[in-house]
Design a protein around this motif. Structure first.
Motif, PDB file in Angstrom:
ATOM      1  N   MET A  26       0.803  -1.025   0.017  1.00 48.01           N
ATOM      2  CA  MET A  26       0.106   0.046  -0.149  1.00 48.01           C
ATOM      3  C   MET A  26       0.868   1.236   0.042  1.00 48.01           C
ATOM      4  SD  MET A  26      -2.804   1.178   2.814  1.00 48.01           S
ATOM      5  CE  MET A  26      -4.009  -0.163   2.301  1.00 48.01           C
ATOM      6  N   SER A  27       0.721   2.123  -0.966  1.00 42.47           N
ATOM      7  CA  SER A  27       1.373   3.548  -0.912  1.00 42.47           C
ATOM      8  C   SER A  27       1.205   4.183   0.168  1.00 42.47           C
ATOM      9  CB  SER A  27       1.014   4.092  -2.141  1.00 42.47           C
ATOM     10  OG  SER A  27      -0.147   4.613  -2.230  1.00 42.47           O
ATOM     11  N   ILE A  28       2.214   5.338   0.486  1.00 43.63           N
ATOM     12  CA  ILE A  28       1.964   6.161   1.605  1.00 43.63           C
ATOM     13  C   ILE A  28       0.427   6.892   1.434  1.00 43.63           C
ATOM     14  CG2 ILE A  28       2.845   8.385   2.636  1.00 43.63           C
ATOM     15  CD1 ILE A  28       5.653   7.228   1.687  1.00 43.63           C
ATOM     16  N   HIS A  29       0.134   7.433   0.106  1.00 40.42           N
ATOM     17  CA  HIS A  29      -1.051   8.199  -0.044  1.00 40.42           C
ATOM     18  C   HIS A  29      -2.119   7.589   0.686  1.00 40.42           C
ATOM     19  CE1 HIS A  29      -4.044  10.592  -1.841  1.00 40.42           C
ATOM     20  NE2 HIS A  29      -4.261   9.603  -2.402  1.00 40.42           N
ATOM     21  N   TYR A  30      -2.394   6.028   0.149  1.00 44.97           N
ATOM     22  CA  TYR A  30      -3.287   5.126   0.287  1.00 44.97           C
ATOM     23  C   TYR A  30      -3.394   4.878   1.914  1.00 44.97           C
ATOM     24  CZ  TYR A  30      -4.862   5.083  -4.168  1.00 44.97           C
ATOM     25  OH  TYR A  30      -5.451   5.134  -5.334  1.00 44.97           O
ATOM     26  N   TYR A  31      -2.153   4.795   2.441  1.00 50.40           N
ATOM     27  CA  TYR A  31      -2.002   4.857   3.837  1.00 50.40           C
ATOM     28  C   TYR A  31      -2.540   5.838   4.935  1.00 50.40           C
ATOM     29  CZ  TYR A  31      -0.006   4.021   8.633  1.00 50.40           C
ATOM     30  OH  TYR A  31       0.440   3.876  10.013  1.00 50.40           O
ATOM     31  N   GLN A  32      -2.130   6.875   4.235  1.00 54.32           N
ATOM     32  CA  GLN A  32      -2.534   8.044   5.022  1.00 54.32           C
ATOM     33  C   GLN A  32      -4.102   8.332   4.690  1.00 54.32           C
ATOM     34  OE1 GLN A  32      -0.050  11.151   3.068  1.00 54.32           O
ATOM     35  NE2 GLN A  32       1.625  10.957   4.706  1.00 54.32           N
ATOM     36  N   LEU A  33      -4.559   8.038   3.683  1.00 56.03           N
ATOM     37  CA  LEU A  33      -6.035   8.211   3.275  1.00 56.03           C
ATOM     38  C   LEU A  33      -6.867   7.025   4.427  1.00 56.03           C
ATOM     39  CD1 LEU A  33      -8.508   9.515   1.504  1.00 56.03           C
ATOM     40  CD2 LEU A  33      -7.922   7.439   0.032  1.00 56.03           C
ATOM     41  N   PHE A  34      -6.386   5.783   4.418  1.00 56.97           N
ATOM     42  CA  PHE A  34      -6.936   5.066   5.329  1.00 56.97           C
ATOM     43  C   PHE A  34      -7.083   5.464   6.814  1.00 56.97           C
ATOM     44  CE2 PHE A  34      -6.450   1.225   7.973  1.00 56.97           C
ATOM     45  CZ  PHE A  34      -7.607   0.575   7.932  1.00 56.97           C
ATOM     46  N   LYS A  35      -5.741   6.130   7.205  1.00 56.54           N
ATOM     47  CA  LYS A  35      -5.628   6.340   8.585  1.00 56.54           C
ATOM     48  C   LYS A  35      -6.675   7.543   8.792  1.00 56.54           C
ATOM     49  CE  LYS A  35      -2.122   8.091  11.756  1.00 56.54           C
ATOM     50  NZ  LYS A  35      -0.701   8.181  11.958  1.00 56.54           N
ATOM     51  N   LYS A  36      -6.844   8.412   7.688  1.00 55.05           N
ATOM     52  CA  LYS A  36      -7.434   9.505   7.976  1.00 55.05           C
ATOM     53  C   LYS A  36      -8.927   9.328   8.048  1.00 55.05           C
ATOM     54  CE  LYS A  36      -8.567  14.030   5.805  1.00 55.05           C
ATOM     55  NZ  LYS A  36      -8.095  14.998   4.631  1.00 55.05           N
ATOM     56  N   SER A  37      -9.502   8.098   7.268  1.00 55.68           N
ATOM     57  CA  SER A  37     -10.764   7.843   7.214  1.00 55.68           C
ATOM     58  C   SER A  37     -11.255   6.776   8.036  1.00 55.68           C
ATOM     59  CB  SER A  37     -10.925   7.394   5.616  1.00 55.68           C
ATOM     60  OG  SER A  37     -10.477   8.576   4.561  1.00 55.68           O
ATOM     61  N   LEU A  38     -10.432   6.292   8.785  1.00 54.05           N
ATOM     62  CA  LEU A  38     -10.586   5.163   9.540  1.00 54.05           C
ATOM     63  C   LEU A  38     -11.630   5.278  10.579  1.00 54.05           C
ATOM     64  CD1 LEU A  38      -9.949   2.334  10.418  1.00 54.05           C
ATOM     65  CD2 LEU A  38      -8.247   3.218  12.119  1.00 54.05           C
ATOM     66  N   GLY A  39     -11.705   6.658  11.194  1.00 53.78           N
ATOM     67  CA  GLY A  39     -12.882   6.783  12.168  1.00 53.78           C
ATOM     68  C   GLY A  39     -14.357   6.424  11.460  1.00 53.78           C
ATOM     69  N   PHE A  40     -14.252   7.377  10.254  1.00 50.79           N
ATOM     70  CA  PHE A  40     -15.659   7.286   9.303  1.00 50.79           C
ATOM     71  C   PHE A  40     -15.964   6.076   9.055  1.00 50.79           C
ATOM     72  CE2 PHE A  40     -16.770   6.737   4.853  1.00 50.79           C
ATOM     73  CZ  PHE A  40     -18.110   7.054   5.124  1.00 50.79           C
ATOM     74  N   MET A  41     -15.125   5.039   8.524  1.00 52.22           N
ATOM     75  CA  MET A  41     -15.326   3.655   8.254  1.00 52.22           C
ATOM     76  C   MET A  41     -15.974   2.976   9.222  1.00 52.22           C
ATOM     77  SD  MET A  41     -12.310   3.039   5.473  1.00 52.22           S
ATOM     78  CE  MET A  41     -10.749   3.197   6.637  1.00 52.22           C
ATOM     79  N   ILE A  42     -15.148   2.975  10.445  1.00 48.52           N
ATOM     80  CA  ILE A  42     -15.613   2.323  11.526  1.00 48.52           C
ATOM     81  C   ILE A  42     -17.028   2.732  11.996  1.00 48.52           C
ATOM     82  CG2 ILE A  42     -15.167   1.706  14.038  1.00 48.52           C
ATOM     83  CD1 ILE A  42     -11.994   1.694  13.429  1.00 48.52           C
ATOM     84  N   LEU A  43     -17.162   3.914  12.123  1.00 47.56           N
ATOM     85  CA  LEU A  43     -18.628   4.447  12.577  1.00 47.56           C
ATOM     86  C   LEU A  43     -19.533   3.961  11.521  1.00 47.56           C
ATOM     87  CD1 LEU A  43     -20.379   6.218  14.318  1.00 47.56           C
ATOM     88  CD2 LEU A  43     -19.828   8.161  12.966  1.00 47.56           C
ATOM     89  N   PHE A  44     -19.371   3.951  10.129  1.00 43.74           N
ATOM     90  CA  PHE A  44     -20.174   3.419   9.035  1.00 43.74           C
ATOM     91  C   PHE A  44     -20.363   1.967   9.357  1.00 43.74           C
ATOM     92  CE2 PHE A  44     -21.001   1.636   4.789  1.00 43.74           C
ATOM     93  CZ  PHE A  44     -21.918   2.110   4.681  1.00 43.74           C
ATOM     94  N   ALA A  45     -19.232   1.140   9.606  1.00 43.23           N
ATOM     95  CA  ALA A  45     -19.534  -0.197   9.797  1.00 43.23           C
ATOM     96  C   ALA A  45     -20.033  -0.718  10.929  1.00 43.23           C
ATOM     97  CB  ALA A  45     -18.099  -0.798   9.705  1.00 43.23           C
ATOM     98  N   LEU A  46     -20.162   0.043  12.111  1.00 44.85           N
ATOM     99  CA  LEU A  46     -20.737  -0.162  13.140  1.00 44.85           C
ATOM    100  C   LEU A  46     -22.237   0.069  13.148  1.00 44.85           C
ATOM    101  CD1 LEU A  46     -18.579   1.168  15.978  1.00 44.85           C
ATOM    102  CD2 LEU A  46     -18.990  -1.323  15.784  1.00 44.85           C
ATOM    103  N   LEU A  47     -22.679   1.322  12.471  1.00 43.48           N
ATOM    104  CA  LEU A  47     -24.007   1.585  12.112  1.00 43.48           C
ATOM    105  C   LEU A  47     -24.625   0.467  11.267  1.00 43.48           C
ATOM    106  CD1 LEU A  47     -26.284   3.466  12.076  1.00 43.48           C
ATOM    107  CD2 LEU A  47     -25.396   4.577  10.144  1.00 43.48           C
ATOM    108  N   CYS A  48     -24.147  -0.187  10.374  1.00 45.36           N
ATOM    109  CA  CYS A  48     -24.493  -1.133   9.476  1.00 45.36           C
ATOM    110  C   CYS A  48     -24.618  -2.350  10.221  1.00 45.36           C
ATOM    111  CB  CYS A  48     -23.543  -1.304   8.232  1.00 45.36           C
ATOM    112  SG  CYS A  48     -23.613   0.171   6.970  1.00 45.36           S
ATOM    113  N   ALA A  49     -23.677  -2.689  11.016  1.00 41.11           N
ATOM    114  CA  ALA A  49     -23.783  -3.883  12.073  1.00 41.11           C
ATOM    115  C   ALA A  49     -24.928  -3.868  12.933  1.00 41.11           C
ATOM    116  CB  ALA A  49     -22.249  -4.295  12.604  1.00 41.11           C
TER     117      ALA A  49
END
Length: 214
Positions: free
Chosen positions: A1-24
């Motif tokens: 994974m490139s640095i850009h996508y790593y930073q993107l994943f790190k930056k968006s992790l909170g949103f992704m977890i919140l969305f996943a918890l909502l769906c779950a």
């Protein structure tokens, strides 16, 4: 994974977890309150050993018994037997006669075991009492039909079905975990897609600036 996508994943992790918890949570709520609970009752039956045969014929009878079990499975799936089961059930459960033969057949599961003359029939229903009554009716009708066809009473019902207490589906925990994992993956794909659109818009804007386009 490139640095850009790593930073993107790190930056968006909170949103992704919140969305996943909502769906779950939504899936868990649907599994608990909306999706019908299914109860499963089962009854075991056995091919009886011929009392006139000696122990040296036991293995041959075991092989023959497994082949006979396959025949019994096919007999159970015939429309005439399913229709007889439906009539037997309708005599015990008011209003259950509307079930189609196709639906009845789909709810029945026939399971046999290797190196054994025992097989199990299971039936699922939204009502535990219905599941118990239907599976007992299946065993009764199947035994009667087999004796009528073969003229040999070589099958035994190993006790009546027990009333199921806990539903076998839906599995709230499993559904919630699956929803969480799929939603987390979908959220990451969405983030990448949005990042791609932003990157393309930036390139188009830079190109217009360089070429003095409006």
């Amino acid at each position: 994974m490139s640095i850009h996508y790593y930073q993107l994943f790190k930056k968006s992790l909170g949103f992704m977890i919140l969305f996943a918890l909502l769906c779950a949570g939504t899936m868990a709520a649907l599994s608990y309150w909306v999706i019908p609970k299914m109860y499963e009752a089962n009854v075991s039956m056995m091919i009886i050993k011929n009392p006139d045969s000696g122990s040296e014929y036991f293995y041959d009878e075991l092989i023959a018994g497994r082949e006979i079990i396959n025949d019994y499975r096919e007999i159970l799936n015939t429309d005439s037997v399913l229709y007889e089961i439906k009539n037997e059930v309708s005599r015990q459960i008011t209003g259950d006669s509307n079930i189609s033969l196709d639906d009845l057949g789909k709810r029945i599961n026939f399971e046999s075991f290797s190196d054994s003359r025992v097989f199990t029939i299971t039936y699922r229903d939204t009502d535990p009492y219905h599941a118990q009554i239907v599976v007992d009716s299946i065993a009764k009708v199947l035994k009667t039909r087999i004796v009528a066809l073969t003229k040999v009473d070589n099958i035994a019902i190993l006790g009546a079905a027990q009333l199921p207490v806990e539903p076998v589906s839906p599995n709230i925990v499993t559904n919630g975990v699956i929803a969480f994992m799929l939603s987390l993956f979908a959220a990451f794909i969405f983030v990448i897609f949005i990042d791609y659109l932003r990157s393309m818009n930036k390139k188009v804007a830079d190109y217009k600036i360089k070429t003095n386009l409006p």
